[in-house]
Design a protein around this motif. Structure first.
Motif, PDB file in Angstrom:
ATOM      1  N   CYS A 322       0.819  -1.223   0.000  1.00  0.00           N
ATOM      2  CA  CYS A 322       0.000   0.000   0.000  1.00  0.00           C
ATOM      3  C   CYS A 322       0.849   1.269   0.000  1.00  0.00           C
ATOM      4  CB  CYS A 322      -0.970  -0.011   1.176  1.00  0.00           C
ATOM      5  SG  CYS A 322      -2.380   1.075   0.922  1.00  0.00           S
ATOM      6  N   GLN A 323       2.120   1.176   0.387  1.00  0.00           N
ATOM      7  CA  GLN A 323       2.982   2.358   0.285  1.00  0.00           C
ATOM      8  C   GLN A 323       3.006   2.863  -1.168  1.00  0.00           C
ATOM      9  OE1 GLN A 323       7.087   1.365   1.175  1.00  0.00           O
ATOM     10  NE2 GLN A 323       7.075  -0.412  -0.164  1.00  0.00           N
ATOM     11  N   GLY A 324       2.885   1.926  -2.120  1.00  0.00           N
ATOM     12  CA  GLY A 324       2.888   2.296  -3.540  1.00  0.00           C
ATOM     13  C   GLY A 324       1.579   2.938  -3.976  1.00  0.00           C
ATOM     14  N   GLU A 325       0.489   2.595  -3.315  1.00  0.00           N
ATOM     15  CA  GLU A 325      -0.817   3.149  -3.728  1.00  0.00           C
ATOM     16  C   GLU A 325      -1.178   4.376  -2.888  1.00  0.00           C
ATOM     17  OE1 GLU A 325      -4.130   0.814  -4.643  1.00  0.00           O
ATOM     18  OE2 GLU A 325      -3.001  -0.798  -5.568  1.00  0.00           O
ATOM     19  N   VAL A 326      -1.555   4.140  -1.643  1.00  0.00           N
ATOM     20  CA  VAL A 326      -1.981   5.268  -0.806  1.00  0.00           C
ATOM     21  C   VAL A 326      -0.789   6.171  -0.478  1.00  0.00           C
ATOM     22  CG1 VAL A 326      -2.943   5.879   1.447  1.00  0.00           C
ATOM     23  CG2 VAL A 326      -4.036   4.115   0.071  1.00  0.00           C
ATOM     24  N   GLY A 327       0.395   5.572  -0.298  1.00  0.00           N
ATOM     25  CA  GLY A 327       1.583   6.402  -0.041  1.00  0.00           C
ATOM     26  C   GLY A 327       1.849   7.347  -1.200  1.00  0.00           C
ATOM     27  N   SER A 328       1.753   6.839  -2.423  1.00  0.00           N
ATOM     28  CA  SER A 328       1.991   7.691  -3.602  1.00  0.00           C
ATOM     29  C   SER A 328       0.936   8.787  -3.704  1.00  0.00           C
ATOM     30  CB  SER A 328       1.971   6.847  -4.882  1.00  0.00           C
ATOM     31  OG  SER A 328       2.984   5.864  -4.837  1.00  0.00           O
ATOM     32  N   ALA A 329      -0.331   8.402  -3.505  1.00  0.00           N
ATOM     33  CA  ALA A 329      -1.413   9.398  -3.589  1.00  0.00           C
ATOM     34  C   ALA A 329      -1.199  10.495  -2.557  1.00  0.00           C
ATOM     35  CB  ALA A 329      -2.765   8.721  -3.373  1.00  0.00           C
ATOM     36  N   CYS A 330      -0.762  10.103  -1.369  1.00  0.00           N
ATOM     37  CA  CYS A 330      -0.542  11.077  -0.292  1.00  0.00           C
ATOM     38  C   CYS A 330       0.588  12.043  -0.669  1.00  0.00           C
ATOM     39  CB  CYS A 330      -0.227  10.334   1.003  1.00  0.00           C
ATOM     40  SG  CYS A 330      -0.073  11.424   2.423  1.00  0.00           S
ATOM     41  N   ALA A 331       1.672  11.499  -1.225  1.00  0.00           N
ATOM     42  CA  ALA A 331       2.794  12.359  -1.637  1.00  0.00           C
ATOM     43  C   ALA A 331       2.353  13.329  -2.743  1.00  0.00           C
ATOM     44  CB  ALA A 331       3.956  11.487  -2.125  1.00  0.00           C
ATOM     45  N   MET A 332       1.562  12.828  -3.685  1.00  0.00           N
ATOM     46  CA  MET A 332       1.082  13.679  -4.775  1.00  0.00           C
ATOM     47  C   MET A 332       0.171  14.787  -4.241  1.00  0.00           C
ATOM     48  SD  MET A 332       0.322  10.545  -7.428  1.00  0.00           S
ATOM     49  CE  MET A 332      -0.406  11.465  -8.781  1.00  0.00           C
ATOM     50  N   ALA A 333      -0.716  14.406  -3.301  1.00  0.00           N
ATOM     51  CA  ALA A 333      -1.649  15.391  -2.735  1.00  0.00           C
ATOM     52  C   ALA A 333      -0.905  16.423  -1.897  1.00  0.00           C
ATOM     53  CB  ALA A 333      -2.694  14.674  -1.883  1.00  0.00           C
ATOM     54  N   ALA A 334       0.078  15.972  -1.124  1.00  0.00           N
ATOM     55  CA  ALA A 334       0.851  16.905  -0.294  1.00  0.00           C
ATOM     56  C   ALA A 334       1.572  17.920  -1.183  1.00  0.00           C
ATOM     57  CB  ALA A 334       1.862  16.119   0.548  1.00  0.00           C
ATOM     58  N   ALA A 335       2.134  17.426  -2.297  1.00  0.00           N
ATOM     59  CA  ALA A 335       2.839  18.317  -3.222  1.00  0.00           C
ATOM     60  C   ALA A 335       1.867  19.326  -3.836  1.00  0.00           C
ATOM     61  CB  ALA A 335       3.501  17.482  -4.325  1.00  0.00           C
ATOM     62  N   GLY A 336       0.714  18.827  -4.290  1.00  0.00           N
ATOM     63  CA  GLY A 336      -0.272  19.716  -4.917  1.00  0.00           C
ATOM     64  C   GLY A 336      -0.751  20.787  -3.957  1.00  0.00           C
ATOM     65  N   LEU A 337      -1.034  20.390  -2.732  1.00  0.00           N
ATOM     66  CA  LEU A 337      -1.549  21.351  -1.754  1.00  0.00           C
ATOM     67  C   LEU A 337      -0.485  22.390  -1.403  1.00  0.00           C
ATOM     68  CD1 LEU A 337      -4.037  22.049  -0.023  1.00  0.00           C
ATOM     69  CD2 LEU A 337      -3.041  20.665   1.807  1.00  0.00           C
ATOM     70  N   THR A 338       0.744  21.939  -1.243  1.00  0.00           N
ATOM     71  CA  THR A 338       1.834  22.878  -0.919  1.00  0.00           C
ATOM     72  C   THR A 338       1.989  23.906  -2.038  1.00  0.00           C
ATOM     73  OG1 THR A 338       2.946  21.102   0.273  1.00  0.00           O
ATOM     74  CG2 THR A 338       4.281  23.016  -0.270  1.00  0.00           C
ATOM     75  N   ALA A 339       1.859  23.430  -3.275  1.00  0.00           N
ATOM     76  CA  ALA A 339       1.995  24.348  -4.416  1.00  0.00           C
ATOM     77  C   ALA A 339       0.901  25.407  -4.398  1.00  0.00           C
ATOM     78  CB  ALA A 339       1.963  23.552  -5.720  1.00  0.00           C
ATOM     79  N   VAL A 340      -0.366  24.966  -4.190  1.00  0.00           N
ATOM     80  CA  VAL A 340      -1.449  25.969  -4.262  1.00  0.00           C
ATOM     81  C   VAL A 340      -1.503  26.831  -3.007  1.00  0.00           C
ATOM     82  CG1 VAL A 340      -2.802  24.571  -5.861  1.00  0.00           C
ATOM     83  CG2 VAL A 340      -3.278  24.405  -3.402  1.00  0.00           C
ATOM     84  N   TRP A 341      -0.840  26.399  -1.960  1.00  0.00           N
ATOM     85  CA  TRP A 341      -0.729  27.253  -0.774  1.00  0.00           C
ATOM     86  C   TRP A 341       0.476  28.193  -0.885  1.00  0.00           C
ATOM     87  CZ3 TRP A 341      -1.894  23.501   3.951  1.00  0.00           C
ATOM     88  CH2 TRP A 341      -3.286  23.448   4.143  1.00  0.00           C
ATOM     89  N   GLY A 342       1.106  28.208  -2.054  1.00  0.00           N
ATOM     90  CA  GLY A 342       2.164  29.181  -2.304  1.00  0.00           C
ATOM     91  C   GLY A 342       3.566  28.695  -2.013  1.00  0.00           C
ATOM     92  N   GLY A 343       3.746  27.388  -1.850  1.00  0.00           N
ATOM     93  CA  GLY A 343       5.071  26.847  -1.548  1.00  0.00           C
ATOM     94  C   GLY A 343       6.038  26.958  -2.724  1.00  0.00           C
TER      95      GLY A 343
END
Ligand code: SF4
Length: 437
Positions: A322-343
């Motif tokens: 599951c690190q490959g599935e939910v772990g990957s989705a979490c990393a992608m979401a964290a990156a996306g959110l950081t970007a739109v929060w101005g990171g």
């Protein structure tokens, strides 16, 4: 953008991939003027071990009918398998498929891959005319066995191959800008890219709404109830109004995953089992005021991070747990959110690294081989982790000790070392400790 594709539940590797493979097989046969009298499907490894719970036989048959995961009626797919069980034989555009020709081989591992399936075209006398084996490599991607993987949606000469290179080429641009430039290198103009991103978000948002307003028992025999509707009602009662922003996000994630578990229409992001994380985090940001341009930026940033994970480790539960599935989705979401929060790009990379690091070693042990327990709640927890990762990254300056590249490589090694019992076979963990008949 290929990491996001509109499909059906419950599994990208076990439902969407087999359907695409079946369609490729019949399209290829038709293109060569082949009209076999009879068809046979062999499901190998994990596709056989947990295929019934994932709707794999119905999906493979739907593919042989020429159906496509984007446009098919999700409810009609499991009905194909039920009809074959009931009638003992199906007519697929003039080709016979007897029930005994759908063969389950859970112990067979073809071409070293856990998710393989073989389609055979036979003459009226049962003589083989053509046989093709496909590997369902995760995220709904399929490739003919024995052939090198042809990365879909990756420019022939990508401008970055590692996270370090991504940061280097960004150089004054955002990671979304770099991802957009990669799309342009594939010949997609800005309008087409935006149209595709908007369609992806529209489908994600629809899956949240459908999930929130659905109720009843999920299919598969586990007796798991859909909970999103009741949880949504509970969230509405929290005061002051608007004080439950993060709780709403948790419900969004569960709503999407209940849609997936019910075989409904969802977006693989980057897989079906993990399909709730990214929509939930985007909708959370939308509730806080994110506009259409921000949604596009979120998705493009997430794509860049997901492409690195897919290239250097895996997004498949059968390969990496599951690190490959939910772990990957979490990393992608964290990156996306950081970007739109101005990171900054460095903070985006840091957020993805934090999110992935804290999923290392996460096993895949779905009870009954169904994408329900622990998957549905796990998406809500991962959405929460994505937000936390973004917050930690944004409090810092992007400088950190463990790089995203190192974490991705660690995920690959951990997946390789992981016992197959914890890789979508339902032979270990919760799958053997929770009673299921
Ligand atoms: S445990 Fe994770 S990898 Fe396994 S089926 Fe559920 S969501 Fe997918």
């Amino acid at each position: 953008m290929e990491l996001f594709s509109i499909g059906i539940g419950p599994s990208s590797s076990h439902t969407v991939g087999p359907m695409r493979a079946g369609k490729r097989f019949v399209d290829g046969a038709a293109a060569d003027g082949l009209r076999p009298a009879r068809l046979r499907v062999r499901l190998h490894g994990s596709l056989a071990a947990t295929g019934l719970g994932h709707g794999t036989p119905g999906a493979a048959i739907a593919g042989l009918h020429g159906w496509d995961p984007v446009t098919c009626d999700p409810e009609a797919v499991p009905e194909l398998w039920a009809r074959l069980e009931r009638l003992g034989e199906l007519d697929i555009n003039g080709m016979r498929l007897p029930r005994e020709d759908v063969v389950f081989e859970p112990r067979a591992r073809h071409f070293g891959h856990p998710n393989a399936l073989t389609f055979e075209a036979l003459s009226a006398d049962g003589d083989p005319v053509r046989s093709e084996t496909y590997l369902s490599i995760g995220g709904g991607f399929v490739q003919p066995a024995g052939e090198p993987e042809i990365p879909e949606g990756v420019a022939p000469d990508p401008s970055f191959e590692t996270a370090d290179e991504l940061l280097a080429v960004a150089h004054g641009r955002t990671i979304a800008d770099v991802a957009r430039a990669e799309e342009a290198a594939l010949g997609r103009d800005e309008g087409a890219v935006d149209q595709g991103l908007d369609a992806i978000w529209k489908a994600m948002d629809a899956s949240i709404e459908q999930g929130i307003w659905s109720e009843g028992v999920l299919p598969g025999g586990l007796g798991a109830q859909r909970r999103a509707k009741a949880l949504w009602k509970a969230v509405q009662e929290i005061t002051p109004a608007g004080g439950a922003v993060e709780q709403r996000m948790l419900v969004y994630a569960m709503a999407v995953n209940e849609q997936n578990a019910g075989g409904g229409r969802i977006v693989t992001a980057p897989t079906n089992g993990a399909a709730g994380v990214i929509p939930a985090v985007i909708r959370y940001a939308v509730d806080e005021g994110l506009d259409q341009a921000g949604i596009r930026q979120f998705l493009l940033t997430a794509t860049a991070i997901g492409s690195l994970i897919k290239a250097h480790a895996s997004i498949s539960g059968a390969e990496a747990g599951c690190q490959g599935e939910v772990g990957s989705a979490c990393a992608m979401a964290a990156a996306g959110l950081t970007a739109v929060w101005g990171g900054t790009p460095a903070q985006v990379e840091n957020a993805a690294e934090i999110a992935m690091e804290h999923h290392l070693g996460l096993t895949c042990d779905p009870v009954g081989g169904l994408v329900q327990i622990p998957c549905i709640e796990r998406n809500a927890v991962a959405a929460s982790t994505a937000v936390t990762s973004a917050r930690i990254a944004l409090m810092g300056d992007g400088v950190h000790l463990v790089s995203l590249d190192v974490v991705i490589e660690t995920m690959r090694q951990t997946g390789e070392d992981m016992s197959s019992r914890y890789k979508e076979t339902a032979e270990g963990g919760l799958a053997v400790n929770v009673p299921y008949c």
